[in-house]
Design a protein around this motif. Structure first.
Motif, PDB file in Angstrom:
ATOM      1  N   ILE A   5      60.986  51.362  74.121  1.00  0.00           N
ATOM      2  CA  ILE A   5      59.577  51.505  73.758  1.00  0.00           C
ATOM      3  C   ILE A   5      59.462  52.526  72.641  1.00  0.00           C
ATOM      4  O   ILE A   5      60.370  53.306  72.381  1.00  0.00           O
ATOM      5  CB  ILE A   5      58.738  51.930  74.975  1.00  0.00           C
ATOM      6  CG1 ILE A   5      59.354  53.167  75.633  1.00  0.00           C
ATOM      7  CG2 ILE A   5      58.632  50.812  75.970  1.00  0.00           C
ATOM      8  CD1 ILE A   5      58.595  53.647  76.838  1.00  0.00           C
TER       9      ILE A   5
ATOM     10  N   LEU B 190      55.286  41.408  83.295  1.00  0.00           N
ATOM     11  CA  LEU B 190      55.969  41.427  82.001  1.00  0.00           C
ATOM     12  C   LEU B 190      56.147  40.023  81.428  1.00  0.00           C
ATOM     13  O   LEU B 190      56.078  39.828  80.210  1.00  0.00           O
ATOM     14  CB  LEU B 190      57.332  42.109  82.165  1.00  0.00           C
ATOM     15  CG  LEU B 190      57.882  42.865  80.946  1.00  0.00           C
ATOM     16  CD1 LEU B 190      56.924  43.932  80.460  1.00  0.00           C
ATOM     17  CD2 LEU B 190      59.242  43.478  81.286  1.00  0.00           C
TER      18      LEU B 190
ATOM     19  N   LEU C 285      58.077  42.094  73.301  1.00  0.00           N
ATOM     20  CA  LEU C 285      58.287  43.528  73.137  1.00  0.00           C
ATOM     21  C   LEU C 285      57.156  44.203  72.357  1.00  0.00           C
ATOM     22  O   LEU C 285      56.886  45.394  72.548  1.00  0.00           O
ATOM     23  CB  LEU C 285      59.629  43.769  72.425  1.00  0.00           C
ATOM     24  CG  LEU C 285      60.280  45.139  72.567  1.00  0.00           C
ATOM     25  CD1 LEU C 285      60.491  45.504  74.017  1.00  0.00           C
ATOM     26  CD2 LEU C 285      61.596  45.190  71.803  1.00  0.00           C
TER      27      LEU C 285
ATOM     28  N   PHE D 162      54.803  45.664  74.796  1.00  0.00           N
ATOM     29  CA  PHE D 162      55.396  46.418  75.895  1.00  0.00           C
ATOM     30  C   PHE D 162      54.723  47.765  76.103  1.00  0.00           C
ATOM     31  O   PHE D 162      54.416  48.168  77.227  1.00  0.00           O
ATOM     32  CB  PHE D 162      56.891  46.585  75.644  1.00  0.00           C
ATOM     33  CG  PHE D 162      57.664  47.102  76.825  1.00  0.00           C
ATOM     34  CD1 PHE D 162      57.362  46.683  78.111  1.00  0.00           C
ATOM     35  CD2 PHE D 162      58.706  47.998  76.659  1.00  0.00           C
ATOM     36  CE1 PHE D 162      58.083  47.141  79.206  1.00  0.00           C
ATOM     37  CE2 PHE D 162      59.433  48.461  77.745  1.00  0.00           C
ATOM     38  CZ  PHE D 162      59.116  48.029  79.013  1.00  0.00           C
TER      39      PHE D 162
END
Length: 515
Positions: free
Chosen positions: A210, A97, A104, A107
């Motif tokens: 998400i 990550l 983000l 993601f």
């Protein structure tokens, strides 16, 4: 492999008590991998065989742990499976990550990349014995439900939250409490929580959510199917939330922590993270020269991206406090400007008698357990919080995103072992504003002095933190609550191993164990 070694790998105790085979699948983020590494130590020391699933980049980060496990001939098999990052639109090497340059925004693609591990893992487990008996995987690896069903074995979920934050998250998701809220800063009550609690959307785990894509649907579909939930906490610290979370999900909640204490209790070397960018002996010698509980430790984890102007304010606040400090900062393009400031202002030279800056990676557990540490300025990631609690160290809380604001509530309002730095809203990971300063130098100075205080509230928080640290150690010692839960979990899996598998294990001839 000799027959004797195969027997040692297969059984703990007697041939009528087969050695269970756990498949561990962490989410590919440093804060998620570390507790699974701890869990693998715990399981093998209690007689289990472990298959640890990783990728090439992440295997390189825990290579010291892998080397140590092989040197000690521990029954741990490391399965390194590749990911085709370009297939989901990510740059090659985006296997953790913290490698996502756009944060983000990437993601969802990252979760899709993780999904690629499913079929190769199933194939590997079919081709290489012993047969798996249990999957323990991160909440964000829902495809492991297919792995468990393929072999007819249970799956337990693990994610790095406290029981308190688990319960909050469950209520937020199951009740959809923010659906009709128009002001993201408006505090919203959590219905069914065991005591009054209000959380605005900006401080909820949804700030790191998400999109409504396939993997999110899989996560929601798989959560009710797990046999239980494993939490890196101990029952004595948050018994109310453990009990309420169990009732809410109608599943057993296994408190097996603080997992990071296991290395300390067994005197094993701490090889669970990447290699420290500072010599540990040098760091410990520096701390040895400081008075007990006089040093503030500052670290914000592997994901938080703090911009140069904010870093400058932190530095000037630490300097103004006149307290000793260890400050960990990550490297990266956004830090070049700050590194230039350090040189131009001769900051390290000005603070050399009481300040130590560590770049990239620090031996956090070793630092926190040193008597010289009197406080921890933290982003409130659960690994950092539970390590601080394990060491009896109070905290200055500076949450950024995900469940970190929930952890802050637990630390400050419920456990009463911390003080807030004062941030009230999450930041969008990967879209941080270069010129934004959320915390001024005066705030840093004031909070450091408030916590590193020989009397008043600071002293009360240190006393309470030390009490919790003692409780944490007892939970992980033989006879403690977490220690007993570990044994019970292994026994539960042993009892579910089919008789035909026990008979197959007794034969040994067809067994192939490859390390």
């Amino acid at each position: 492999m000799t027959k004797q070694k195969a027997m040692n790998c297969l059984y703990h105790g007697s041939p009528t008590s087969p050695q269970p085979h756990f498949v561990l699948v962490p989410f590919l983020a440093q804060g998620h991998i570390i507790p699974i590494v701890d869990l693998s130590h715990i399981l093998v020391d209690q007689g289990a065989f472990v298959t640890f699933v990783t990728t090439p980049l992440n295997a390189s980060r825990i290579r010291h742990y892998i080397e140590c496990a092989r040197e000690l001939q521990l029954p741990i098999r490391f399965v390194t499976l590749p990911i085709n990052c370009s297939e989901v639109g990510l740059p090659e090497g985006s296997e953790n990550l913290d490698t996502l340059t756009a944060g983000l925004k990437q993601f969802d693609a990252f979760l899709e990349a993780c999904l690629q591990l499913r079929d190769p893992l199933i194939s590997y487990l079919k081709e290489h014995g012993p047969p798996p008996n249990c999957v323990i995987s991160d909440l964000c690896q829902p495809w492991t439900g297919d792995v468990a069903r393929t072999f007819g074995i249970p799956r337990f979920s693990f994610v790095g939250f406290s029981a308190f934050s688990h319960l909050c998250r469950h209520i937020i998701n199951s009740k959809n409490i923010y659906d009709k809220v128009t002001d993201d800063h408006q505090p919203v009550p959590l219905p069914g929580f065991p005591h009054p609690l209000e959380i605005p959307k900006t401080q909820s785990p949804l700030n790191f959510s998400i999109s409504a894509g396939g993997v999110r649907y899989m996560i929601r579909e798989e959560e009710p199917k797990v046999q239980g939930v494993i939490v890196n906490t101990f029952e004595e610290m948050e018994p109310l939330y453990v009990e309420c979370f169990e009732k809410a999900i109608q599943k057993k909640v296994w408190t097996l922590g603080p997992m990071g204490l296991y290395n300390r209790n067994t005197k094993k070397p701490d090889t669970r993270g990447d290699k420290a960018s500072i010599d540990i002996e040098r760091c410990m010698n520096w701390l040895d020269g400081m008075q007990d509980q006089s040093v503030i430790f500052v670290s914000f984890g592997s994901l938080a991206r703090i911009m140069p102007l904010q870093l400058i304010e932190i530095g000037l606040g630490l300097e103004a406090s006149k307290k000793s400090f260890i400050w960990v900062m990550k490297s990266g393009p956004h830090n070049t400007e700050f590194e230039q400031w350090l040189i131009e202002e001769r900051f390290e030279e000005r603070t050399k008698d009481r300040g130590l800056i560590i770049r990239v990676w620090a031996p956090q557990s070793a630092i926190l357990s040193h008597n010289a540490i009197g406080g921890f300025m933290t982003h409130c990631g659960w690994n950092s919080v539970i390590e601080s609690i394990s060491s009896g160290v109070p905290m200055i809380t500076w949450p950024h995103f995900a469940e970190q604001f929930l952890n802050e509530i637990l630390v400050v309002d419920i456990l009463k072992i911390g003080v807030r730095i004062g941030v009230t809203s999450s930041v969008t990971w990967g879209s941080e504003k270069r010129d934004e300063v959320m915390v001024k130098r005066d705030d840093v100075e004031r909070k450091v002095l408030e916590l590193i205080n020989e009397e008043g509230e600071g002293m009360k928080k240190r006393v309470k933190a030390r009490e919790l640290g003692t409780m944490a150690k007892k939970a992980m010692e033989e006879g403690g609550s977490s220690y007993q839960n570990i044994k019970l979990l292994i026994q539960e899996i042993q009892q579910q191993i089919p008789l035909v598998e026990v008979e197959r294990a007794n034969g040994l001839e067809s067994l192939k164990v490859q390390n």
